[in-house]
Design an enzyme around this catalytic site. Structure first.
Site, mmCIF file in Angstrom:
data_model
loop_
_atom_site.group_PDB
_atom_site.id
_atom_site.type_symbol
_atom_site.label_atom_id
_atom_site.label_comp_id
_atom_site.label_asym_id
_atom_site.label_seq_id
_atom_site.Cartn_x
_atom_site.Cartn_y
_atom_site.Cartn_z
ATOM 1 N N PHE A 141 0.860 -1.175 0.000
ATOM 2 C CA PHE A 141 0.000 0.000 0.000
ATOM 3 C C PHE A 141 0.895 1.223 0.000
ATOM 4 O O PHE A 141 1.586 1.513 0.979
ATOM 5 C CB PHE A 141 -0.942 0.055 1.195
ATOM 6 C CG PHE A 141 -1.842 1.267 1.130
ATOM 7 C CD1 PHE A 141 -2.979 1.245 0.338
ATOM 8 C CD2 PHE A 141 -1.531 2.430 1.812
ATOM 9 C CE1 PHE A 141 -3.792 2.368 0.231
ATOM 10 C CE2 PHE A 141 -2.338 3.553 1.707
ATOM 11 C CZ PHE A 141 -3.473 3.517 0.926
ATOM 12 N N ASP A 226 9.600 2.979 1.559
ATOM 13 C CA ASP A 226 8.410 3.754 1.912
ATOM 14 C C ASP A 226 8.221 3.645 3.422
ATOM 15 O O ASP A 226 7.684 2.682 3.932
ATOM 16 C CB ASP A 226 7.193 3.204 1.166
ATOM 17 C CG ASP A 226 5.916 3.970 1.477
ATOM 18 O OD1 ASP A 226 5.893 4.721 2.479
ATOM 19 O OD2 ASP A 226 4.922 3.803 0.752
ATOM 20 N N LYS A 255 3.057 11.486 6.816
ATOM 21 C CA LYS A 255 2.263 11.296 8.024
ATOM 22 C C LYS A 255 2.854 11.979 9.246
ATOM 23 O O LYS A 255 2.632 13.150 9.463
ATOM 24 C CB LYS A 255 2.000 9.808 8.244
ATOM 25 C CG LYS A 255 1.118 9.194 7.143
ATOM 26 C CD LYS A 255 0.520 7.889 7.548
ATOM 27 C CE LYS A 255 -0.253 7.256 6.387
ATOM 28 N NZ LYS A 255 -1.422 8.026 5.951
#
Length: 404
Positions: A141, A226, A255
């Site tokens: 994801f 990531d 984030k």
């Protein structure tokens, strides 16, 4: 009809149904706790998918934002501003790298990493034009843009959005032999999550990340990590890659970099890699804006103390010990527990209900968590959570998954 019902019904009228939120309407939050419109308190065990690593309303971050709001919030990159250079220098230093390319959201940063890897492949490695390929992992994801979902194996994210972007080779996560076999002369990068969050907090086999580093270095291929969810303290280290002593060629961050105050993301790499860009070849009106840089600089100052990494490691050990005691019950509702630091995926017996149903049970007990992929619950509380509150949340989970 309650205030909660009124809001939910109103939102359903005008909001696209791309999310299916739990039936809670948050009005305020502080630390690890949120309060709804009717005054009920909930322990946050999701932390905005790690965006809120430092808690709701962190005073240092709020004060940094307020101070910057009175000065300047946006210049665009058409002009310099006085927070930008410090942000780039300090983030590069934290990562042990040389250059930063700031964006806003995680998906934008992943797209930027893809463009960077391809451009590096053509200008530095010498791959023929329009042939560059990137190896990715199944069940990944990385976001929901058209290019990113083109290499997703999740039908929910991918279906009905074609035609898809070519140039990606998908291999099983954790399978070093498959990854090695997928690399060709046209491969410019391997893009993986050091821990797969959306897939259920999947930790790869020991030695996998070190193996990826060895293979990519030997094949002159970029290792792109990531760390949007796994980075900045979540796993007990600043970066999840550190658990295997690995430094990739490129970090993708987001984030927690914005502290849950503003969206901030970035690609961080060497001068050789990010130096491939020339003016006008990539950009973002809001990327690296003064407000974002001010908040992110405070996030970097918080991380430099190491306090939150230590908390995530210590409380994470306790969390996993308690969760493993649930998984150790023969015939019990918990089938498997995975994770690292203050991050866990809990697989539950599908015969007892879906992950969504378990999360709804938790709502009734004052805990907010998020399901994924059937009967898996993800737990990722803010790193500021106290041991007492963590234990309280674990006990509520114990009640929610009990048979009967």
């Amino acid at each position: 009809m309650t205030a909660t019902d009124v809001f939910i019904n109103s939102a359903a009228e005008n909001s696209a149904r791309n999310y299916n939120p739990l039936p809670v309407v948050v009005a305020s939050a502080e630390g690890a706790w949120m309060t709804d419109v009717e005054g009920r308190r909930y322990l946050d065990m999701l932390a905005g998918y790690s965006a809120l690593n430092f808690g709701h309303g962190n005073r240092r971050l709020i004060d940094a934002a307020k101070a910057q709001l009175d000065r300047v919030t946006l210049t665009s990159r058409a002009f310099h501003h006085d927070r930008y250079a410090d942000f780039c220098a300090q983030l590069a230093e934290l990562c042990g790298m040389e250059m930063v390319l700031p964006m806003n959201t995680g998906a934008e940063a992943v797209e930027t990493a893809v463009k960077t890897a391809r451009k590096w492949g053509y200008r530095v490695k010498g791959v023929p034009d329009d042939t560059a390929r990137i190896v990715v992992a199944a069940n990944n994801f990385h976001g929901r843009t058209t290019t990113i979902i083109s290499f997703s194996t999740d039908p929910e994210a991918r279906d009905d959005h074609g035609p898809y972007t070519p140039g990606f080779d998908i291999v099983p996560y954790g399978d070093l032999a498959a990854l090695r076999a997928a690399i060709t002369d046209s491969t410019v990068a391997v893009l993986i999550e050091p821990i797969q969050g959306e897939a259920g907090v999947i930790v790869p086999p020991e030695g996998y990340l070190a193996g990826v580093r060895e293979v990519t270095r030997a094949q002159n291929v970029l290792f792109v990590a990531d760390e949007i969810q796994s980075g900045l303290g979540r796993t007990g280290r600043t970066f999840a890659c550190e658990h295997e002593g690995v430094v990739p060629d490129m970090y993708i961050l987001g984030k927690a970099l914005g502290g849950g105050v503003v969206p901030v993301s970035a690609v961080v790499s060497s001068r050789e890699v990010l130096g491939v860009f020339r003016p006008g070849e990539h950009g973002s009106t809001f990327g690296g804006n003064p407000l974002a840089c001010a908040v992110a600089l405070e996030v970097l100052a918080i991380l430099r103390t190491g306090e939150y990494q230590e908390r995530a490691a210590e409380l994470g050990d306790h969390l996993h010990q308690e969760l493993q005691s649930l998984a150790g019950v023969p015939g019990g509702p918990v089938r498997e527990v995975r994770g690292r630091g203050l991050w866990a995926g809990v697989d539950l017996d599908p015969a007892l209900g879906t992950g969504r149903e378990f999360c709804e049970r938790l709502v009734g007990r004052g805990v907010l968590a998020k399901d994924t992929h059937g009967s898996t619950i993800r737990l990722a509380p803010p790193l500021v959570i106290s041991k007492e509150d963590l234990d309280w949340g674990i006990e509520r989970l114990r009640e929610a998954v009990a048979r009967g």
